[in-house]
Design a protein around this motif. Structure first.
Motif, short mmCIF file in Angstrom:
data_model
loop_
_atom_site.label_atom_id
_atom_site.label_comp_id
_atom_site.label_asym_id
_atom_site.label_seq_id
_atom_site.Cartn_x
_atom_site.Cartn_y
_atom_site.Cartn_z
N UNK A 53 0.83 -1.21 0.00
CA UNK A 53 0.00 0.00 0.00
C UNK A 53 0.86 1.26 0.00
N UNK A 54 0.42 2.27 -0.73
CA UNK A 54 1.19 3.51 -0.84
C UNK A 54 1.25 4.28 0.48
N UNK A 55 0.29 4.02 1.36
CA UNK A 55 0.23 4.78 2.60
C UNK A 55 1.16 4.31 3.70
N UNK A 56 1.90 3.21 3.46
CA UNK A 56 2.81 2.73 4.50
C UNK A 56 3.92 3.75 4.72
N UNK A 57 4.11 4.23 5.94
CA UNK A 57 5.17 5.22 6.18
C UNK A 57 6.53 4.54 6.32
N UNK A 58 7.56 5.32 6.10
CA UNK A 58 8.92 4.83 6.30
C UNK A 58 9.80 6.01 6.69
N UNK A 59 10.96 5.69 7.23
CA UNK A 59 11.94 6.72 7.55
C UNK A 59 13.28 6.29 6.98
N UNK A 60 13.98 7.24 6.37
CA UNK A 60 15.29 7.01 5.78
C UNK A 60 16.34 7.66 6.68
N UNK A 61 17.39 6.91 6.99
CA UNK A 61 18.46 7.42 7.86
C UNK A 61 19.80 7.12 7.20
N UNK A 62 20.52 8.18 6.84
CA UNK A 62 21.80 8.00 6.15
C UNK A 62 22.90 8.77 6.87
N UNK A 63 23.95 8.08 7.28
CA UNK A 63 25.08 8.79 7.90
C UNK A 63 25.81 9.61 6.84
N UNK A 64 26.62 10.56 7.25
CA UNK A 64 27.33 11.39 6.26
C UNK A 64 28.32 10.60 5.41
N UNK A 65 28.79 9.45 5.90
CA UNK A 65 29.71 8.64 5.11
C UNK A 65 28.93 7.90 4.01
N UNK A 66 29.52 7.88 2.82
CA UNK A 66 28.92 7.17 1.70
C UNK A 66 29.59 5.82 1.52
N UNK A 67 28.86 4.90 0.88
CA UNK A 67 29.43 3.60 0.53
C UNK A 67 29.77 3.60 -0.96
N UNK A 84 23.40 12.74 10.85
CA UNK A 84 22.67 11.75 10.06
C UNK A 84 21.52 12.44 9.31
N UNK A 85 21.43 12.15 8.02
CA UNK A 85 20.31 12.65 7.21
C UNK A 85 19.07 11.81 7.52
N UNK A 86 17.97 12.48 7.81
CA UNK A 86 16.72 11.80 8.15
C UNK A 86 15.60 12.35 7.29
N UNK A 87 14.81 11.47 6.71
CA UNK A 87 13.66 11.90 5.91
C UNK A 87 12.55 10.86 6.01
N UNK A 88 11.34 11.33 6.16
CA UNK A 88 10.20 10.42 6.05
C UNK A 88 9.85 10.24 4.59
N UNK A 89 9.14 9.17 4.27
CA UNK A 89 8.77 8.91 2.88
C UNK A 89 7.62 7.92 2.83
N UNK A 90 7.05 7.78 1.63
CA UNK A 90 6.02 6.79 1.35
C UNK A 90 6.32 6.17 -0.02
N UNK A 91 5.70 5.05 -0.28
CA UNK A 91 5.82 4.46 -1.61
C UNK A 91 5.04 5.33 -2.60
N UNK A 92 5.53 5.37 -3.84
CA UNK A 92 4.98 6.27 -4.85
C UNK A 92 4.85 5.54 -6.18
N UNK A 93 3.83 5.90 -6.95
CA UNK A 93 3.64 5.34 -8.30
C UNK A 93 3.29 6.49 -9.24
N UNK A 94 3.28 6.19 -10.53
CA UNK A 94 2.90 7.21 -11.51
C UNK A 94 1.82 6.66 -12.44
N UNK A 95 1.06 7.57 -13.02
CA UNK A 95 0.02 7.19 -13.96
C UNK A 95 0.63 6.97 -15.34
N UNK A 96 -0.07 6.21 -16.15
CA UNK A 96 0.39 5.96 -17.52
C UNK A 96 0.50 7.27 -18.29
N UNK A 97 1.58 7.41 -19.05
CA UNK A 97 1.83 8.57 -19.92
C UNK A 97 2.04 9.87 -19.14
N UNK A 98 2.29 9.76 -17.85
CA UNK A 98 2.61 10.93 -17.04
C UNK A 98 3.86 10.63 -16.22
#
Length: 390
Positions: A242-256, A355-369
């Protein structure tokens, strides 16, 4: 001051018009007296002495560019376009084999999420060069950037000569395993096609994009896809979550570094779970910890030991808060599914203040958009960027 007055006499009159069917005559009968008086004053006009004025000339390059863009507006049906460029997470990522060309075959559930960049495209009068700007430092602005590579690819494939002014409003951190650079490239291909009257089909854009990046073709799905090969074989599927499921992204300043992660990868130490079985379980039961397998976690944790500790602390502190905690792609973002909030220690411990922190949700797009930007996505801090192009 001299003045003169003009006095007007008083004229009592009333005008009315009565039309009779028996007579063609008109009669005028006075009812009320009106007094008209006009008073005119003549005044001397003051003498204004001319004074020397100081004129300041200001050169405004932005205004000049806007005027040039306005000139282009008058000549082209489409001259400006603003698009959302979302990133992705790998809900699971299995590495299934090593190929003869040195790459690895994978099987993964990719899904677009609501965190993303915004890219503004303006048609340039130039027929020889693109100009890219951004709101952050550390992002390459020349031919090394995937946006410029995508525009060059489109011109090569279609024979068009449109060039652009591009401004990248960057929100997605690089070196994060979120595919931000790949999304930018896909968005640029979509934009170039719109400016050219859609000379290419979406399928063609998807096929061409694999020439400059393995993850780019995915973004021409409708938001969820089962990806195999190097990632360029994209099976577009209905979103299994479901698109409404919440999530949180947590990324340290170091990259892989993806190259370093694969250098330490050992095929014989990966999970043996069947990726199609994982996909079926997610479709039937939703996301849980047992299906969120990422075979790149062990080598990524060798490259960045602090990332392993971060994931362990998030999982321990988030029991009952998250349905699953996993690393996306080759890192270094840790994803918590089921809540938009990070554990409290992310805010309390000095070790994690960057640490970079952002909330997010799953996302989709419509056909031809293209993907539409959600109303809002909360980020706790601006992303940090490395010099490498994602």
């Amino acid at each position: 001051m001299a003045s003169s007055h003009l006095l007007c006499n008083t004229f009592p009159f009333q005008t009315s018009c009565n039309l009779s069917s028996k007579s063609n005559t008109s009669s005028f009968k006075p009812r009320r007296s009106f007094s008209f008086c006009q008073k005119v004053q003549f005044r001397r006009t003051p003498v204004v002495k001319a004074t020397r004025k100081q004129v300041e000339l200001v050169y405004d390059p932005d205004e000049k560019l806007n005027k040039l863009a306005d000139e282009v507006d008058k000549q082209a049906p489409l001259s400006r376009l603003t698009l959302f460029s979302p990133c992705k997470v790998n809900v699971f990522l299995r590495i299934t084999s090593k190929r003869e060309d040195g790459y690895h075959d994978l099987a993964s559930l990719f899904h677009v999420i609501s965190l993303g960049d915004v890219i503004k495209f303006s048609l340039s009068p130039s027929k020889s060069i693109d100009r890219l700007s951004t709101n952050v430092s550390g992002v390459p602005l020349t031919g090394d950037n995937l946006i410029i590579k995508a525009l060059n690819l489109y011109r090569k494939k279609t024979g068009t000569d449109n060039h652009f002014w591009i401004h990248l409003d960057k929100k997605v951190p690089t070196g994060a395993g979120l595919g931000g650079g790949s999304s930018n490239a896909a968005t640029a291909l979509w934009a170039a096609n719109q400016f050219s009257g859609c000379l290419a089909t979406e399928k063609e854009l998807q096929e061409w994009s694999s020439e400059i990046g393995s993850d780019i073709p995915f973004f021409f799905s409708h938001g969820a896809a089962y990806c195999t090969g190097r990632g360029e074989i994209v099976q577009d599927i209905p979103s299994p979550v479901p698109s409404g499921i919440p999530m949180v992204l947590m990324k340290p300043p170091q990259a892989c570094s993806t190259a370093e992660v694969y250098k330490r990868f050992q095929l014989d130490k990966t999970s043996q779970a069947d990726p199609l079985t994982l996909l079926e379980k997610i479709s039937m039961n939703g996301i849980s910890q047992d299906v969120c397998i990422n075979d790149l976690e062990p080598p990524a944790f060798e490259v960045l030991p602090s990332l392993k500790r971060l994931k362990q602390r998030i999982a321990a502190a988030g029991r009952g808060q998250y349905d699953a905690v996993f690393m996306s792609g080759s890192g270094s973002t840790i994803v918590g599914i089921g809540s938009p909030d990070p554990p409290q220690f992310i805010y309390d411990d000095d070790e994690y203040q960057d640490v970079f922190v952002s909330e997010a949700n799953f996302l989709a797009r419509e056909a031809n958009k293209w993907y539409q930007q959600p109303a809002s996505t909360t980020c706790s801090s601006p992303p940090e960027f490395s010099r490498s192009a994602e």
